[in-house]
Scaffold this motif. Structure first.
Motif, PDB file in Angstrom:
ATOM      1  N   UNK A  95       0.823  -1.201   0.000  1.00 15.78           N
ATOM      2  CA  UNK A  95       0.000   0.000   0.000  1.00 15.78           C
ATOM      3  C   UNK A  95       0.857   1.251   0.000  1.00 15.78           C
ATOM      4  N   UNK A  96       0.311   2.310  -0.553  1.00 18.07           N
ATOM      5  CA  UNK A  96       1.011   3.602  -0.594  1.00 18.07           C
ATOM      6  C   UNK A  96      -0.017   4.674  -0.897  1.00 18.07           C
ATOM      7  N   UNK A  97       0.293   5.894  -0.542  1.00 17.58           N
ATOM      8  CA  UNK A  97      -0.559   7.018  -0.931  1.00 17.58           C
ATOM      9  C   UNK A  97       0.199   8.320  -0.792  1.00 17.58           C
ATOM     10  N   UNK A  98      -0.006   9.204  -1.785  1.00 23.66           N
ATOM     11  CA  UNK A  98       0.461  10.588  -1.703  1.00 23.66           C
ATOM     12  C   UNK A  98      -0.640  11.448  -2.314  1.00 23.66           C
ATOM     13  N   UNK A  99      -0.700  12.692  -1.957  1.00 23.31           N
ATOM     14  CA  UNK A  99      -1.663  13.584  -2.598  1.00 23.31           C
ATOM     15  C   UNK A  99      -1.318  13.690  -4.077  1.00 23.31           C
ATOM     16  N   UNK A 113       2.524  19.082   4.597  1.00 21.34           N
ATOM     17  CA  UNK A 113       1.457  18.115   4.831  1.00 21.34           C
ATOM     18  C   UNK A 113       1.583  16.952   3.844  1.00 21.34           C
ATOM     19  N   UNK A 114       1.839  17.303   2.564  1.00 19.99           N
ATOM     20  CA  UNK A 114       1.934  16.256   1.550  1.00 19.99           C
ATOM     21  C   UNK A 114       3.089  15.324   1.804  1.00 19.99           C
ATOM     22  N   UNK A 115       4.224  15.915   2.245  1.00 20.81           N
ATOM     23  CA  UNK A 115       5.417  15.099   2.560  1.00 20.81           C
ATOM     24  C   UNK A 115       5.090  14.146   3.704  1.00 20.81           C
ATOM     25  N   UNK A 116       4.534  14.692   4.773  1.00 17.19           N
ATOM     26  CA  UNK A 116       4.256  13.869   5.965  1.00 17.19           C
ATOM     27  C   UNK A 116       3.228  12.786   5.663  1.00 17.19           C
ATOM     28  N   UNK A 121       1.877   7.146   5.337  1.00 13.93           N
ATOM     29  CA  UNK A 121       1.124   6.010   4.785  1.00 13.93           C
ATOM     30  C   UNK A 121       2.040   5.028   4.065  1.00 13.93           C
ATOM     31  N   UNK A 122       2.998   5.546   3.303  1.00 10.98           N
ATOM     32  CA  UNK A 122       3.764   4.680   2.396  1.00 10.98           C
ATOM     33  C   UNK A 122       5.008   4.085   3.029  1.00 10.98           C
ATOM     34  N   UNK A 123       5.502   4.670   4.125  1.00 13.05           N
ATOM     35  CA  UNK A 123       6.745   4.171   4.715  1.00 13.05           C
ATOM     36  C   UNK A 123       6.594   3.836   6.195  1.00 13.05           C
ATOM     37  N   UNK A 124       6.075   4.776   6.992  1.00 16.19           N
ATOM     38  CA  UNK A 124       5.950   4.520   8.429  1.00 16.19           C
ATOM     39  C   UNK A 124       5.058   3.302   8.696  1.00 16.19           C
ATOM     40  N   UNK A 125       4.051   3.111   7.845  1.00 17.77           N
ATOM     41  CA  UNK A 125       3.113   1.996   8.060  1.00 17.77           C
ATOM     42  C   UNK A 125       3.820   0.650   8.086  1.00 17.77           C
ATOM     43  N   UNK A 126       4.955   0.508   7.379  1.00 19.17           N
ATOM     44  CA  UNK A 126       5.670  -0.778   7.429  1.00 19.17           C
ATOM     45  C   UNK A 126       6.242  -1.005   8.831  1.00 19.17           C
ATOM     46  N   UNK A 127       6.710   0.064   9.452  1.00 19.76           N
ATOM     47  CA  UNK A 127       7.254  -0.045  10.814  1.00 19.76           C
ATOM     48  C   UNK A 127       6.130  -0.452  11.777  1.00 19.76           C
ATOM     49  N   UNK A 128       4.977   0.237  11.636  1.00 21.79           N
ATOM     50  CA  UNK A 128       3.826  -0.056  12.495  1.00 21.79           C
ATOM     51  C   UNK A 128       3.380  -1.514  12.356  1.00 21.79           C
ATOM     52  N   UNK A 129       3.144  -1.945  11.113  1.00 22.98           N
ATOM     53  CA  UNK A 129       2.609  -3.296  10.890  1.00 22.98           C
ATOM     54  C   UNK A 129       3.628  -4.362  11.302  1.00 22.98           C
ATOM     55  N   UNK A 130       4.912  -4.110  11.015  1.00 26.52           N
ATOM     56  CA  UNK A 130       5.950  -5.081  11.391  1.00 26.52           C
ATOM     57  C   UNK A 130       6.072  -5.183  12.907  1.00 26.52           C
ATOM     58  N   UNK A 131       5.970  -4.043  13.589  1.00 21.95           N
ATOM     59  CA  UNK A 131       6.045  -4.052  15.059  1.00 21.95           C
ATOM     60  C   UNK A 131       4.886  -4.818  15.661  1.00 21.95           C
ATOM     61  N   UNK A 158       7.508  11.276 -10.044  1.00 23.97           N
ATOM     62  CA  UNK A 158       7.300  10.393  -8.903  1.00 23.97           C
ATOM     63  C   UNK A 158       7.508  11.179  -7.603  1.00 23.97           C
ATOM     64  N   UNK A 159       8.407  12.181  -7.674  1.00 25.57           N
ATOM     65  CA  UNK A 159       8.531  13.211  -6.625  1.00 25.57           C
ATOM     66  C   UNK A 159       8.517  12.661  -5.185  1.00 25.57           C
ATOM     67  N   UNK A 160       7.553  13.099  -4.386  1.00 23.42           N
ATOM     68  CA  UNK A 160       7.580  12.765  -2.950  1.00 23.42           C
ATOM     69  C   UNK A 160       7.427  11.262  -2.711  1.00 23.42           C
ATOM     70  N   UNK A 161       6.792  10.559  -3.658  1.00 22.81           N
ATOM     71  CA  UNK A 161       6.689   9.107  -3.490  1.00 22.81           C
ATOM     72  C   UNK A 161       8.074   8.457  -3.565  1.00 22.81           C
TER      73      UNK A 161
END
Ligand SMILES: NC(=O)c1ccc[n+]([C@@H]2O[C@H](COP(=O)([O-])OP(=O)(O)OC[C@H]3O[C@@H](n4cnc5c(N)ncnc54)[C@H](O)[C@@H]3O)[C@@H](O)[C@H]2O)c1
Ligand SMILES: Cc1c(CN(C)C(=O)CCc2cnc3c(c2)CCC(=O)N3)oc2ccccc12
Length: 259
Positions: A95-99, A113-116, A121-131, A158-161
């Protein structure tokens, strides 16, 4: 043929029959895995019905809402896995998402806001789900996430993604280092461009696909099923010595210099 019988697999990121996660779910099912599916709930419950109908033939034993921005939903997803399954062997983070506005034009215009949002969603979520998965992977396990070449090289728009994927790929290495002693392997598949809901919403994806068809060594793009096969391999004992890696499933495009 690879065998995942007796393995409990949680697959995130299925939105429709073009989703890469759908290709992965099909191949894990074919290899004998017991599937749990999560979906991004929308207010009218439309996504739930559409995904439920799509995955029904795979007889998932769990079907749960999980918006990775909603911590309680993540917690209840893994509590349900603990109560219903007892142990988890496989986690697919797809999964991933950017504006949308941040996926075209000048990268320097990326908003705070767009960066965060993209990184959350696209990177921190892997840490959350793995933990959350770590305590349930009592017999070891395999975690697979999806990345893209735009995280290591500049792909127009592709920019911020790209920043999010660079962070995701580094998450893979740090998580592999932490979870390795528990025999949990963490890897990424870097897929070539595929027409999905996410990619189709981006201008120029068809031009990119045509470019890859001319430049890639295999002179074609890859399919969700081919990504699914690579994911099944990374989830099986055939890849028991592989962790912290990025496996390119892109028809060889990444090796070309005058690409
Ligand atoms: N399609 C491609 O060209 C391509 C290439 C390489 C990597 N990828 C990656 O593959 C993964 C899947 O994307 P896809 O191309 O299959 O498109 P897709 O739109 O089918 O899948 C994206 C999924 O992300 C989910 N999602 C978005 N925000 C969420 C949230 N807050 N909580 C939970 N889920 C959320 C959506 O519901 C959807 O199921 C992404 O990580 C993408 O970056 C795609
Ligand atoms: C390839 C490719 C993709 C596919 N890919 C690898 C992706 O990772 C897609 C990521 C994505 C994340 N968020 C959103 C969207 C796509 C479009 C719809 C939306 O509103 N938000 O996206 C690109 C964007 C620009 C250039 C190439 C690509």
């Amino acid at each position: 043929m690879l065998n995942l019988t007796g393995k409990n697999a949680l697959v995130t990121g299925i939105a429709n029959n073009r989703s890469i996660a759908w290709g992965i779910a099909q191949q894990l099912h074919q290899a004998g895995a017991n599937l749990g599916i999560t979906y991004l709930p929308d207010e009218k419950g439309r996504m739930e019905n559409k995904v439920a109908e799509l995955v029904a033939p795979l007889n998932p034993s769990l079907f749960l809402p999980c918006d990775v921005r909603n911590e309680p939903q993540i917690q209840s997803t893994f509590e349900t896995i603990r109560d219903k399954w007892g142990k988890l062997d496989i986690l697919i983070h797809c999964l991933a998402f950017a504006n949308k506005d941040d996926l075209s034009g000048d990268f320097s215009k990326t908003t705070r806001e767009g960066f965060n949002l993209a990184l959350e969603i696209s990177a921190y979520s892997l840490i959350q789900l793995s933990g959350a998965a770590k305590p349930l992977m009592t017999e070891g396990g395999s975690i697979v996430t999806l990345t893209y070449l735009g995280g290591v090289r500049v792909i127009p728009n592709y920019n911020v993604m790209g920043i999010a994927k660079a962070a995701l790929e580094m998450n893979v290495r740090y998580l592999a280092a932490e979870l390795g002693p528990q025999n949990i392997r963490v890897n990424a598949i870097s897929a070539g461009p595929i027409r999905t809901l996410a990619s189709s919403a981006v201008g120029g994806i068809l031009d990119m696909i045509h470019h890859v068809e001319e430049v890639a060594p295999l002179r074609r793009t890859v399919t969700q099923i081919e990504v699914g096969n690579a994911a099944a391999f990374l989830c099986s004992d055939l890849s028991s010595g592989i962790t912290g890696q990025v496996l390119y499933v892109d028809a060889g495009y990444e090796i070309m210099g005058m690409g």
